[in-house]
Enzyme design. Structure first.
Site, short mmCIF file in Angstrom:
data_model
loop_
_atom_site.label_atom_id
_atom_site.label_comp_id
_atom_site.label_asym_id
_atom_site.label_seq_id
_atom_site.Cartn_x
_atom_site.Cartn_y
_atom_site.Cartn_z
CE1 TYR A 145 -3.18 -3.02 0.82
CE2 TYR A 145 -4.56 -1.06 0.88
CZ TYR A 145 -4.43 -2.43 0.78
OH TYR A 145 -5.56 -3.20 0.64
CE LYS A 196 2.87 -18.44 -1.05
NZ LYS A 196 2.08 -19.69 -0.99
CG ASP A 229 -0.88 -20.50 0.46
OD1 ASP A 229 -0.30 -20.32 1.56
OD2 ASP A 229 -0.36 -21.17 -0.46
CG ASP A 253 -7.67 -5.38 1.69
OD1 ASP A 253 -8.65 -4.89 2.28
OD2 ASP A 253 -7.62 -5.55 0.45
CG ASP A 257 -12.96 -8.21 2.33
OD1 ASP A 257 -12.97 -7.36 3.24
OD2 ASP A 257 -13.21 -7.92 1.13
C1 IPM Z 1 -10.36 -1.80 3.61
C2 IPM Z 1 -10.61 -1.36 2.20
C3 IPM Z 1 -9.51 -0.41 1.77
C4 IPM Z 1 -8.21 -1.17 1.84
C5 IPM Z 1 -9.69 0.22 0.39
C6 IPM Z 1 -11.03 0.89 0.25
C7 IPM Z 1 -8.57 1.19 0.08
O1 IPM Z 1 -10.71 -2.45 1.34
O2 IPM Z 1 -10.34 -0.94 4.50
O3 IPM Z 1 -10.19 -3.00 3.84
O4 IPM Z 1 -7.81 -1.83 0.87
O5 IPM Z 1 -7.56 -1.10 2.88
MN MN Z 2 -10.60 -4.36 2.36
#
Ligand code: IPM
Ligand code: MN
Length: 359
Positions: A145, A196, A229, A253, A257
């Site tokens: 990032y 990784k 992974d 990130d 999710d």
């Molecule tokens: C998160 C989001 C952000 C990230 C994006 C919107 C830049 O996906 O906060 O997880 O990748 O960190």
């Molecule tokens: Mn995210």
């Protein structure tokens, strides 16, 4: 442009302090979920002196501003920031890709030195991760990032694009130390490094050495290592193995999710972008995005925003109020997951009212 101040009694009339909090409701469902988060905080009796900032796709499309430096300077003076969601509608071609992400959200993370992205998961009954209780500590200012890289001969057959990952010993150390301290404070005292290291041998090696070196100072914390992974398999097949996970920015990130999905849905996933050194405000936001497809329909799930506000209260030192809000969110989510098989039929405002009623 300066924010609009709603109230500024400090201390408030009944003698309690009020906290100077910036609201960035943002785009899509952002304003709807932030309204519920503010409602629930009010129900705890904690006073917020809120200032709203109009930032996001809407502001950009009207004025061309993403994050004016005068606004950034104002934000630096606050005690905390609560953000809804920023981002253009998916089919919008008017906002260049990455402009708001890099120019607003990531800029705030970097400029305010929010080097920890803390993401707790309390899986609802019946979810894949039911019974787990895990927290991901995501490094939040470095890695892929950081913006390292560039493009050469763009648009030609000889185009070259590079995008490196920046890992400094300083950045890795402060993140890993935070994770060890967190693990030490929890019942299981277990910390897993996710990376990784078998392929990313430079960055992975740095992370592993820092992890092992610092670990010597935490003999009470058990430590383990998983490849990223494999951790995706474990999060689905044996999520109970995890207590605290520490990982880099991009892996964090992605796996958060997944952790959200196996815990009852991204509608519940909260996050704290922390400046643990407290050289400025920390920023709290739901993990989900602007969800333009349901914006304005009073059907967005505000629980992630409400839980993010609870993380804010905790950071402000209001531990009791924070715990009451978190408990109310987890209880509400558990009850609605068992009665509606994960789909709540309550409106955004009804969910906010119900949680407010429980704190
Ligand atoms: C998160 C989001 C952000 C990230 C994006 C919107 C830049 O996906 O906060 O997880 O990748 O960190
Ligand atoms: Mn995210």
């Amino acid at each position: 442009m300066s924010g609009s101040r709603l109230s500024k009694d400090e201390p408030s009339r009944d003698g309690r302090p009020s906290y100077r909090v910036g609201l960035i409701p943002g785009d899509g469902i952002g304003p709807e979920v932030i309204a519920e988060a503010v409602k629930v905080v009010a129900a705890t009796g904690i006073k917020l002196d809120t200032v709203s900032y109009d930032l996001g796709a809407g502001r950009y499309l009207r004025t061309g501003d993403v994050l004016p430096s005068s606004v950034l300077d104002e934000l630096r003076q606050l005690e905390a920031i609560l953000l809804g969601a920023v981002g253009p509608p998916v089919d919008s071609t008017e906002v260049p890709a990455g402009l708001l992400e890099r120019g607003l959200l990531l800029k705030l993370r970097f400029e305010l030195d929010l080097y920890i992205n803390l993401r707790p998961f309390s899986p609802v009954p019946g979810s894949i991760a039911d019974g787990a209780d895990l927290v991901v500590v995501r490094e939040n200012t470095e890695g892929s990032y950081a913006g390292e890289g560039g493009v050469l001969r763009k648009g030609t057959k000889q185009e070259v694009a590079t995008q490196g990952s920046v890992n400094t010993r300083f950045g890795v150390e402060r993140c890993v130390r935070f994770a060890f301290d967190l693990a030490r404070s929890r019942q299981r005292k277990s910390l897993t490094l996710v990376h990784k290291a078998n392929v990313l041998t430079f960055a992975g090696d740095l992370w592993r050495r820092v992890f092992d070196d610092l670990g010597e100072g935490y003999p009470d914390v058990s430590r383990s290592y998983d490849h990223v992974d494999a951790s995706c398999i474990y999060l689905v097949e044996s999520p109970l193995r995890y207590d605290v996970i520490v990982t880099d920015n991009l892996f964090g990130d992605i796996i958060t999710d997944l952790a959200g999905a196996v815990s009852g849905g991204i509608g519940l996933a909260a996050s704290a972008n922390l400046n643990p050194a407290r050289t400025g405000p920390s920023l709290f936001e739901p993990v989900h995005g602007a969800a333009w497809d349901i914006a304005g329909s009073n059907s967005a799930n505000p629980l992630a925003a409400i839980r993010s506000a609870a993380m804010m209260l905790d950071h402000l030192g209001e531990h009791d109020a924070a715990a009451r809000v978190t408990r109310a969110v987890v209880e509400y989510a558990a009850a609605s997951s068992s009665s509606h098989e994960g789909r709540s039929s309550a409106s955004t405002a009804e969910i906010g009212d119900a949680v407010a009623g429980k704190v």
